[in-house]
Structures are given as structure tokens and as C-alpha cells.
Design a protein around this motif. Structure first.
Motif, short mmCIF file in Angstrom:
data_model
loop_
_atom_site.label_atom_id
_atom_site.label_comp_id
_atom_site.label_asym_id
_atom_site.label_seq_id
_atom_site.Cartn_x
_atom_site.Cartn_y
_atom_site.Cartn_z
N ALA A 110 5.20 -6.58 6.85
CA ALA A 110 4.77 -6.42 5.37
C ALA A 110 3.38 -6.72 5.36
CB ALA A 110 5.62 -7.11 4.79
N LYS A 111 2.66 -6.29 4.75
CA LYS A 111 1.18 -6.39 4.43
C LYS A 111 0.26 -6.95 5.53
CE LYS A 111 2.35 -7.76 -0.29
NZ LYS A 111 2.46 -9.12 -1.12
N THR A 113 -2.70 -5.01 8.31
CA THR A 113 -3.64 -4.02 8.69
C THR A 113 -4.05 -4.24 10.12
OG1 THR A 113 -4.33 -3.85 6.30
CG2 THR A 113 -5.78 -3.17 8.04
N HIS A 148 -2.52 0.48 7.73
CA HIS A 148 -1.98 -0.52 6.72
C HIS A 148 -0.69 -0.37 6.30
CE1 HIS A 148 -2.33 -3.52 3.65
NE2 HIS A 148 -1.95 -2.42 2.88
N LYS A 150 2.06 -1.60 3.84
CA LYS A 150 2.02 -2.32 2.24
C LYS A 150 3.73 -3.05 2.36
CE LYS A 150 -0.70 0.87 -0.28
NZ LYS A 150 -1.25 1.84 -1.00
N LYS A 151 4.43 -2.24 2.90
CA LYS A 151 5.98 -2.75 2.80
C LYS A 151 6.62 -2.34 4.23
CE LYS A 151 6.80 -2.16 -2.05
NZ LYS A 151 7.67 -1.52 -3.08
N GLY A 163 2.93 2.65 3.62
CA GLY A 163 1.65 2.37 3.91
C GLY A 163 0.59 3.41 3.81
#
Length: 190
Positions: A110-111, A113, A148, A150-151, A163
Motif C-alpha cells: 500500500a502507498k 511508488t 503508484h 494507492k491500496k 492505483g
């Protein structure tokens, strides 16, 4: 020794192959497909799944392509190749005439990049020669593009990946080839 750029292209092609294999076997388990591809350098890892719901959107120039997991094949892939970790997305539409693949360095979380390691957008129009966009050498050298998350959740219950990404693809490998910016988003569940 293989140049790093070509190793990334190999892994991008591996991800695309997994998408095509999963596209032809939508109802089968993608982990079984990965298991069948097992060799000394590519190991099956957890976190690889064939999406059952969700969408992957890919925008190039003025056109947006939408892959829908209900009818198209979309896979989230997590591989360990002899100690090098990559994760990414592969998709092929139901008509088998548009496919997309993107991979990033590292492990999904998660999170997170990461830089784009490989990417392709392929069109197979029966009336014309196939059209192919691949990650350009210049974009790769400049570390242009990112993937990326995001979750990301790969525990008990739901498996999901959400993402965005940006990559720069070219139609050929010539040094002066124009780059096409490709952006997209994904929200997938197993």
C-alpha cells in the motif's frame, strides 16, 4: 551479460505473456498458469491474481481504452526472478485485439511508488499489421514514468489493488522516436 534495459523488456514481455495466457483461460486460476510457467528463474509468488471485478483504464494520445474484469482478462502479477522483484498489471480485451502490460521494480505494498521497468500496448487489427508501443530506451534511461499503488491488500478475505501509472512509449526503437505519454488507473478485486 544482458543489458539492464533488455532484462526489463524481458520481464515486461513475461507479464504480457501471463496476460495473454490468462486471457485465453479466463475461468482458470492464474496461479495455476504461473505454476505451469515455473522454471529456475521465475518463481510463483503470492499476490498474483486474476481480477474478477474492477477496471483498468489506459489513455494514450486522445483515446482511452477500458478493460473490464467482468468480460476482459486483467491480472495483477507479482514475480520474483532470481532475487529481482517486479509487480505489475497485464490485460487483454475479450476480442483479443488490444493488450496492455506494465511492470515496476520492487514488491507491491500500500502507498508504494516505483519506476516503470517495462511497458507495452499492443493492437492486433486484422485488416492491418499489428501496432506496437513499447517502453522507449530514452524514457527508461531517464526513469520517466511511475507505477503508484494507492491500496494493496493480499491477506485473508479480499485481494485488491488500486492505483495509477504514467509511462512513455514509442512505436519503434529509433533514438529520435516520438514518445507517447500513457496514463491510467486501476481498481481491481480478486
Amino acid at each position: 551479460m544482458v543489458a539492464p534495459y533488455f532484462k526489463h523488456i524481458f520481464y515486461g514481455c513475461l507479464l504480457l505473456f501471463l496476460a495473454i495466457a490468462s486471457g485465453c483461460r479466463k475461468d482458470d486460476n492464474l496461479e495455476q498458469t504461473a505454476s505451469n510457467l515455473h522454471n529456475s528463474s521465475v518463481e510463483k509468488t503470492s499476490g498474483t491474481f486474476l481480477a474478477k471485478s474492477g477496471k483498468l483504464k489506459v489513455k494514450i494520445d486522445d483515446t482511452t481504452y477500458v478493460f473490464d474484469a467482468v468480460k476482459d482478462s486483467i491480472a495483477f502479477v507479482n514475480v520474483d526472478t532470481a532475487g529481482n522483484r517486479y509487480f505489475g498489471l497485464t490485460a487483454i480485451n475479450n476480442g483479443h485485439n488490444v493488450s496492455f502490460g506494465i511492470s515496476g521494480l520492487g514488491t507491491p505494498d500500500a502507498k508504494v511508488t516505483t519506476n516503470v521497468a517495462g511497458s507495452q500496448l499492443l493492437f492486433n487489427n486484422k485488416s492491418n499489421l499489428p501496432e506496437e508501443y513499447t517502453l522507449s530506451k530514452s524514457a527508461h534511461k531517464l526513469d520517466l514514468g511511475n507505477l503508484h499503488l494507492k491500496k494493496y491488500h493480499n491477506g485473508k478475505g479480499k485481494v485488491l489493488a488500486k492505483g495509477t501509472f504514467t509511462t512513455y512509449l514509442a512505436k519503434d526503437t529509433l533514438p529520435d522516436s516520438p514518445l507517447h505519454k500513457v496514463t491510467g488507473s486501476f481498481d481491481l478485486e480478486k
